[in-house]
Scaffold this active site. Sequence first.
Site, PDB file in Angstrom:
ATOM      1  N   HIS A 112       0.893  -1.162   0.000  1.00 27.09           N
ATOM      2  CA  HIS A 112       0.000   0.000   0.000  1.00 27.09           C
ATOM      3  C   HIS A 112       0.934   1.215   0.000  1.00 27.09           C
ATOM      4  CE1 HIS A 112      -2.341  -3.014   2.332  1.00 27.09           C
ATOM      5  NE2 HIS A 112      -3.407  -2.474   1.765  1.00 27.09           N
ATOM      6  N   ASP A 115       2.470   2.012   3.318  1.00 30.79           N
ATOM      7  CA  ASP A 115       3.340   0.996   3.938  1.00 30.79           C
ATOM      8  C   ASP A 115       4.790   1.410   3.689  1.00 30.79           C
ATOM      9  OD1 ASP A 115       1.053  -0.552   4.275  1.00 30.79           O
ATOM     10  OD2 ASP A 115       1.462  -1.793   2.506  1.00 30.79           O
ATOM     11  N   GLU A 243     -10.679  -6.997  -4.700  1.00 27.20           N
ATOM     12  CA  GLU A 243     -10.508  -8.064  -3.710  1.00 27.20           C
ATOM     13  C   GLU A 243     -11.761  -8.151  -2.845  1.00 27.20           C
ATOM     14  OE1 GLU A 243      -6.679  -7.896  -1.695  1.00 27.20           O
ATOM     15  OE2 GLU A 243      -7.638  -8.721   0.103  1.00 27.20           O
ATOM     16  N   GLU A 279      -9.042 -13.870  -1.708  1.00 30.22           N
ATOM     17  CA  GLU A 279      -8.298 -14.118  -0.468  1.00 30.22           C
ATOM     18  C   GLU A 279      -8.999 -15.207   0.343  1.00 30.22           C
ATOM     19  OE1 GLU A 279      -6.589 -10.793   1.499  1.00 30.22           O
ATOM     20  OE2 GLU A 279      -6.860 -11.657   3.501  1.00 30.22           O
ATOM     21  N   HIS A 282     -11.054 -14.179   3.390  1.00 28.40           N
ATOM     22  CA  HIS A 282     -12.233 -13.396   3.017  1.00 28.40           C
ATOM     23  C   HIS A 282     -13.343 -14.338   2.524  1.00 28.40           C
ATOM     24  CE1 HIS A 282      -9.632  -9.548   2.127  1.00 28.40           C
ATOM     25  NE2 HIS A 282      -9.479 -10.021   3.353  1.00 28.40           N
ATOM     26  N   ASP A 307      -4.754 -13.805  -2.735  1.00 26.89           N
ATOM     27  CA  ASP A 307      -4.120 -13.413  -1.479  1.00 26.89           C
ATOM     28  C   ASP A 307      -4.169 -14.649  -0.590  1.00 26.89           C
ATOM     29  OD1 ASP A 307      -3.349 -10.855  -2.023  1.00 26.89           O
ATOM     30  OD2 ASP A 307      -4.570  -9.896  -0.484  1.00 26.89           O
ATOM     31  N   ASP A 318     -10.969 -12.295  10.646  1.00 34.31           N
ATOM     32  CA  ASP A 318      -9.931 -12.365   9.617  1.00 34.31           C
ATOM     33  C   ASP A 318      -8.572 -12.516  10.305  1.00 34.31           C
ATOM     34  OD1 ASP A 318      -8.812 -12.194   7.121  1.00 34.31           O
ATOM     35  OD2 ASP A 318      -9.024 -10.034   6.925  1.00 34.31           O
ATOM     36  N   ASP A 320      -5.850 -13.957   9.205  1.00 30.49           N
ATOM     37  CA  ASP A 320      -4.696 -13.786   8.309  1.00 30.49           C
ATOM     38  C   ASP A 320      -3.499 -14.656   8.710  1.00 30.49           C
ATOM     39  OD1 ASP A 320      -5.892 -12.010   6.573  1.00 30.49           O
ATOM     40  OD2 ASP A 320      -5.031 -10.214   7.490  1.00 30.49           O
ATOM     41  N   ASP A 350      -0.852 -12.607   2.036  1.00 30.48           N
ATOM     42  CA  ASP A 350      -1.492 -11.588   2.871  1.00 30.48           C
ATOM     43  C   ASP A 350      -1.716 -12.221   4.246  1.00 30.48           C
ATOM     44  OD1 ASP A 350      -2.687  -9.393   3.842  1.00 30.48           O
ATOM     45  OD2 ASP A 350      -4.251  -9.233   2.318  1.00 30.48           O
TER      46      ASP A 350
HETATM   47  C1  XUL Z   1      -7.546  -6.696   4.227  1.00 30.13           C
HETATM   48  C2  XUL Z   1      -6.752  -7.075   3.041  1.00 30.13           C
HETATM   49  C3  XUL Z   1      -5.915  -5.997   2.433  1.00 30.13           C
HETATM   50  C4  XUL Z   1      -5.807  -6.044   0.955  1.00 30.13           C
HETATM   51  C5  XUL Z   1      -5.043  -4.888   0.353  1.00 30.13           C
HETATM   52  O1  XUL Z   1      -8.320  -7.724   4.744  1.00 30.13           O
HETATM   53  O2  XUL Z   1      -6.763  -8.208   2.609  1.00 30.13           O
HETATM   54  O3  XUL Z   1      -4.656  -6.073   3.017  1.00 30.13           O
HETATM   55  O4  XUL Z   1      -5.197  -7.216   0.520  1.00 30.13           O
HETATM   56  O5  XUL Z   1      -5.550  -3.666   0.728  1.00 30.13           O
HETATM   57 CO    CO Z   2      -5.754  -9.113   1.042  1.00 37.09          CO
END
Ligand code: XUL
Ligand code: CO
Length: 447
Positions: A112, A115, A243, A279, A282, A307, A318, A320, A350
């Site tokens: 991003h 970042d 996404e 993702e 998600h 992702d 989430d 991750d 991610d």
């Molecule tokens: C948030 C997510 C983000 C996107 C990019 O859940 O997945 O990090 O991948 O903005």
């Molecule tokens: Co993501």
Amino acid sequence: MNTDKIKLTLGNQAYYPAINQIKFEGKESDNPLSFKYYNEEQVVGGKTMREHFKFAVAYWHSFCGNGSDPFGPGTIRFPWDKVNDPLERAKNKMDAAFEFISKLGVPYYCFHDFDLIDEGSTIKESEQRLSKITDYAKEKQQASGIKLLWGTANVFSNPRYMNGAATNPEFDVLSYAGAQVKNALDATIKLGGENYVFWGGREGYMSLLNTNMKKEIDHLAKFLHLAKDYARGQGFRGTFFIEPKPMEPTKHQYDFDAATVIRFLNEHGLSDDFKLNIEVNHATLAQHTFQHELQVASDAGLLGSIDANRGDYQNGWDTDQFPNNPLEVTEALLVLLQNKVKLDGGINFDAKVRRNSTDYHDLFYAHIGAMDVFARSLIAADKILSDSDYLKLREERYASYNQGKGKSFDEGKLSLVDLYNHAKSIDEPLLKSGKQELFENIINQYI
Ligand code: XUL
Ligand code: CO
């Protein structure tokens, strides 16, 4: 990657001094800092693993996320956080990032805008900062051979976006998001980014009572057209990705899941330029499996990016986490291989290490494990398709459409009355087993 290249990518300081280049050593190796399955040159189904996956390291989780959560502050003290000057701090962080990615041997990274460097107090200051840090990134990319898979703009953290970015009821806020996306596109293009991602964390609503949903979704589409037209005008040839995510941080996000996003892209004339970045966590938040979302996107010809991460079976948010489930990943890769999906947007991790994983070694273990699970699953999925009865068994379930009236139906030649007449001319159909357990056993046999 050779050691000379690593040296070139290091600044004055090594941030991961105890780690050498991570190599493929095979599954008999007991070296935790080696790949057991990921052998980048190994050819599977006509392509090297490197080409299949296009792995990327996520800048935000790996070099920005310090382990803070709603219940407590960060647990990881990054050495560069001691530096006061924002540009110096960003450069040190970037030295660390390129050292990490080089040592891991991953070809890409993703970021991003903020970042890379902290947002300034004005658009102008942010722009100047981005310009300097992307100059530096360009040098680091050239020295290391590491490439930018995709860039994106963080239009969800700053409090100004609390009511949305492209879907904000206030035009001034929407314009700020526009300025930020323009600058993030410029940064991506400058660094030869292959794709650009939109994730709409705040594009949705907290309460429908105060929301004009139709207007907001219409604004989102207009905004995406403007971004696409601008980038194309600047010579960007890559793919734009949406996404999907159903919720978090917003109660209801407009890009809920693959099916919702596909409908939105088609309805608003965006599907020639935009595809989907799916993702794992998600998908599961939307009560789907990862495989389901991949299949939906692929069937629409709109799957192009992943992702990679995983959720937790016992809670709903989430988390991750890094992928570690060969069964889940094998089922996902079966979808990709069968449908011959070309992942322009590659596979971006991610994912973040747990809050109590505080050694810098943990970031290596996490990525090594994730890459290995993909490699192992790729080998399994390829074998399932080439050596087992899996495809044949599935085709057999639909064999009645290969001839006679079934074939005519498929060709659109029958009416409802034809179905009626056919049903009346035959006995009650026999029950045919779906053989789910047999299918499951075949998958497990090859993992
Ligand atoms: C948030 C997510 C983000 C996107 C990019 O859940 O997945 O990090 O991948 O903005
Ligand atoms: Co993501």
